[in-house]
Design a protein around this motif. Structure first.
Motif, mmCIF file in Angstrom:
data_model
loop_
_atom_site.group_PDB
_atom_site.id
_atom_site.type_symbol
_atom_site.label_atom_id
_atom_site.label_comp_id
_atom_site.label_asym_id
_atom_site.label_seq_id
_atom_site.Cartn_x
_atom_site.Cartn_y
_atom_site.Cartn_z
ATOM 1 N N PHE A 107 0.840 -1.188 0.000
ATOM 2 C CA PHE A 107 0.000 0.000 0.000
ATOM 3 C C PHE A 107 0.882 1.248 0.000
ATOM 4 O O PHE A 107 1.845 1.333 0.763
ATOM 5 N N GLY A 110 2.964 3.304 -4.893
ATOM 6 C CA GLY A 110 2.917 4.109 -6.116
ATOM 7 C C GLY A 110 2.236 3.448 -7.302
ATOM 8 O O GLY A 110 2.260 3.981 -8.420
ATOM 9 N N LYS A 111 1.582 2.306 -7.060
ATOM 10 C CA LYS A 111 0.940 1.577 -8.157
ATOM 11 C C LYS A 111 -0.131 2.430 -8.843
ATOM 12 O O LYS A 111 -0.152 2.571 -10.070
ATOM 13 N N THR A 112 -1.014 3.005 -8.050
ATOM 14 C CA THR A 112 -2.126 3.776 -8.609
ATOM 15 C C THR A 112 -1.636 5.076 -9.260
ATOM 16 O O THR A 112 -2.137 5.477 -10.310
ATOM 17 N N ARG A 148 -6.098 14.027 -9.948
ATOM 18 C CA ARG A 148 -4.721 13.615 -10.270
ATOM 19 C C ARG A 148 -4.505 13.574 -11.782
ATOM 20 O O ARG A 148 -3.442 13.934 -12.282
ATOM 21 N N ARG A 286 10.471 6.327 -4.806
ATOM 22 C CA ARG A 286 10.051 4.930 -4.851
ATOM 23 C C ARG A 286 11.115 4.119 -5.575
ATOM 24 O O ARG A 286 11.795 4.641 -6.458
ATOM 25 N N ILE A 305 7.348 10.462 -7.081
ATOM 26 C CA ILE A 305 5.954 10.847 -7.338
ATOM 27 C C ILE A 305 5.811 12.310 -6.933
ATOM 28 O O ILE A 305 6.016 12.656 -5.766
ATOM 29 N N GLU A 307 3.613 16.249 -7.578
ATOM 30 C CA GLU A 307 2.293 16.806 -7.878
ATOM 31 C C GLU A 307 1.990 16.704 -9.381
ATOM 32 O O GLU A 307 0.877 16.390 -9.788
HETATM 33 P P1 ADP Z 1 -0.670 2.249 -4.127
HETATM 34 O O1 ADP Z 1 -1.635 2.299 -5.253
HETATM 35 O O2 ADP Z 1 0.572 1.464 -4.445
HETATM 36 O O3 ADP Z 1 -1.278 1.826 -2.833
HETATM 37 P P2 ADP Z 1 -0.506 5.068 -4.611
HETATM 38 O O4 ADP Z 1 -0.120 4.991 -6.030
HETATM 39 O O5 ADP Z 1 -1.899 5.437 -4.302
HETATM 40 O O6 ADP Z 1 -0.123 3.713 -3.866
HETATM 41 O O7 ADP Z 1 0.500 6.070 -3.930
HETATM 42 C C1 ADP Z 1 0.108 6.933 -2.936
HETATM 43 C C2 ADP Z 1 1.239 7.913 -2.738
HETATM 44 O O8 ADP Z 1 1.335 8.783 -3.877
HETATM 45 C C3 ADP Z 1 1.011 8.840 -1.577
HETATM 46 O O9 ADP Z 1 1.482 8.255 -0.388
HETATM 47 C C4 ADP Z 1 1.833 10.042 -1.970
HETATM 48 O O10 ADP Z 1 3.177 9.832 -1.603
HETATM 49 C C5 ADP Z 1 1.791 10.046 -3.478
HETATM 50 N N1 ADP Z 1 0.840 11.084 -3.947
HETATM 51 C C6 ADP Z 1 -0.495 10.984 -4.063
HETATM 52 N N2 ADP Z 1 -1.028 12.146 -4.464
HETATM 53 C C7 ADP Z 1 -0.003 13.002 -4.629
HETATM 54 C C8 ADP Z 1 0.114 14.379 -5.019
HETATM 55 N N3 ADP Z 1 -0.958 15.104 -5.326
HETATM 56 N N4 ADP Z 1 1.338 14.913 -5.067
HETATM 57 C C9 ADP Z 1 2.426 14.216 -4.753
HETATM 58 N N5 ADP Z 1 2.381 12.919 -4.366
HETATM 59 C C10 ADP Z 1 1.189 12.325 -4.302
#
Ligand code: ADP
Ligand code: MG
Length: 312
Positions: A107, A110-112, A148, A286, A305, A307
């Motif tokens: 979790f 950074g997958k999503t 996003r 990451r 990752i 903004e």
């Molecule tokens: P997973 O899908 O692997 O569970 P996500 O891809 O959702 O994880 O990654 C979430 C992370 O992405 C957050 O903890 C944060 O570090 C980063 N993130 C999310 N939104 C932003 C944003 N607007 N700006 C910068 N980083 C972001």
């Protein structure tokens, strides 16, 4: 020349209707069917089904090929940038069409975010690492955020409303729904050939929730395998990149073996593709590592990752 189902000899309006009703609405769908399935589904004799399938295969050039032909086909594979040159390098140039790429990790790894980024990247012109393409985004966890997409579109220099219009989004409610969406994708792809990317984020969550534990492993695996093979088939047939995600947990209770084994076993084992493990690092950094890809060099890279999206 045979270009659609109705061009096949012996397929008149009557049989055509039966085929379409049974879900065999394209040459591709017929070409990969078994005579038994087709015969039962469309209510036609098996010999007829056999002949139709053979003709569909000929029309689509499904046959033995030489290694040189395979090489030439693979050279046509196209690549989509992840936004990070380091990660692109690890992947041999980017996310490949005709291939299924799996991002797995804990979790927050950074997958999503990568899924959001690549559904923007695919829209870029070729010289900027895209395919002038569109994306299909199947969201099983409800973590898709248009905010996003908008931010990453701007980050990529795209007009954000146009970019958002180029992403077909669907929330999958349960595993049956998720499979049904992929069943129907062929129709959407045929209607909109600009689609060059299919994302399923995540591939496993519904299956794990609905078929928990060891006792359900066999059923879960069977369904998931069918689902995955269907995705691979779409990738190969239409020269599309497929991205799936898979959440794995660090398991402190495990004394041996891979501590990041997918919850409930290696469900994705037998499907070809590229597996990329993601790990959290300091701050917005990451780490990505390729697993089980004999044709790619080993090693890890770091990306960020931000903004604006995924960057070096
Ligand atoms: P997973 O899908 O692997 O569970 P996500 O891809 O959702 O994880 O990654 C979430 C992370 O992405 C957050 O903890 C944060 O570090 C980063 N993130 C999310 N939104 C932003 C944003 N607007 N700006 C910068 N980083 C972001
Ligand atoms: Mg996620």
């Amino acid at each position: 020349k045979v270009k659609s189902l109705s061009d096949l000899s012996g397929v008149g309006q009557n049989i055509l209707n039966k085929l379409v009703e049974a879900g065999y609405s394209s040459l591709e769908a017929v070409a990969v069917a078994t005579p038994q399935d087709l015969s039962v589904a469309a209510g036609i004799p098996q010999t007829t089904a056999q002949r139709i399938i053979k003709e569909a295969r000929e029309a689509l050039d499904i046959r033995f090929k030489t290694a040189l032909e395979v090489k030439k086909e693979r050279m046509n594979t196209k690549k989509i940038t992840t936004g990070s040159q380091a990660l692109d390098g690890l992947l041999g140039g980017g996310i490949e069409t005709r291939t299924m790429t799996e991002f797995f990790g804990e979790f927050g790894s950074g997958k999503t975010q990568l899924c959001h980024q690549i559904s923007i990247s695919v829209q870029l012109p070729q010289e900027k690492g895209g395919l002038n393409g569109k994306a299909v985004y199947i969201d099983t966890e409800g973590t898709f955020r248009w905010e996003r997409i908008e931010a990453m579109a701007k980050g990529a220099g795209l007009e954000s409303d146009i970019a958002m219009n180029n992403i077909y989004y669907m929330r999958a409610i349960n595993s049956d729904h998720q499979m049904a969406i992929v069943d129907d994708l062929q129709e959407l792809i045929t209607k909109d050939p600009a689609i060059k990317l299919i994302i399923v984020d995540s591939i496993t969550s519904h299956f794990r929730a609905e078929y928990p534990g060891r006792e359900n492993l066999a059923v879960r695996q069977q369904k998931l395998n069918k689902h995955l093979h269907q995705l691979v088939r779409l990738a190969e047939m239409y020269d599309i990149a497929v991205i799936i995600t898979n959440q794995v947990m660090a398991r402190p209770d495990m004394f041996y073996g891979d501590p990041t084994t997918a919850v409930g076993g290696h469900t994705l084992y037998h499907v070809p593709g590229i597996r990329v493990q993601l790990k959290k690092s300091r701050g917005n950094k990451r780490i990505a590592r390729i697993v089980d890809a004999p044709h790619l060099p080993e090693g890890e890279v770091v990306f960020a990752i931000t903004e604006e999206g995924v960057r070096d």
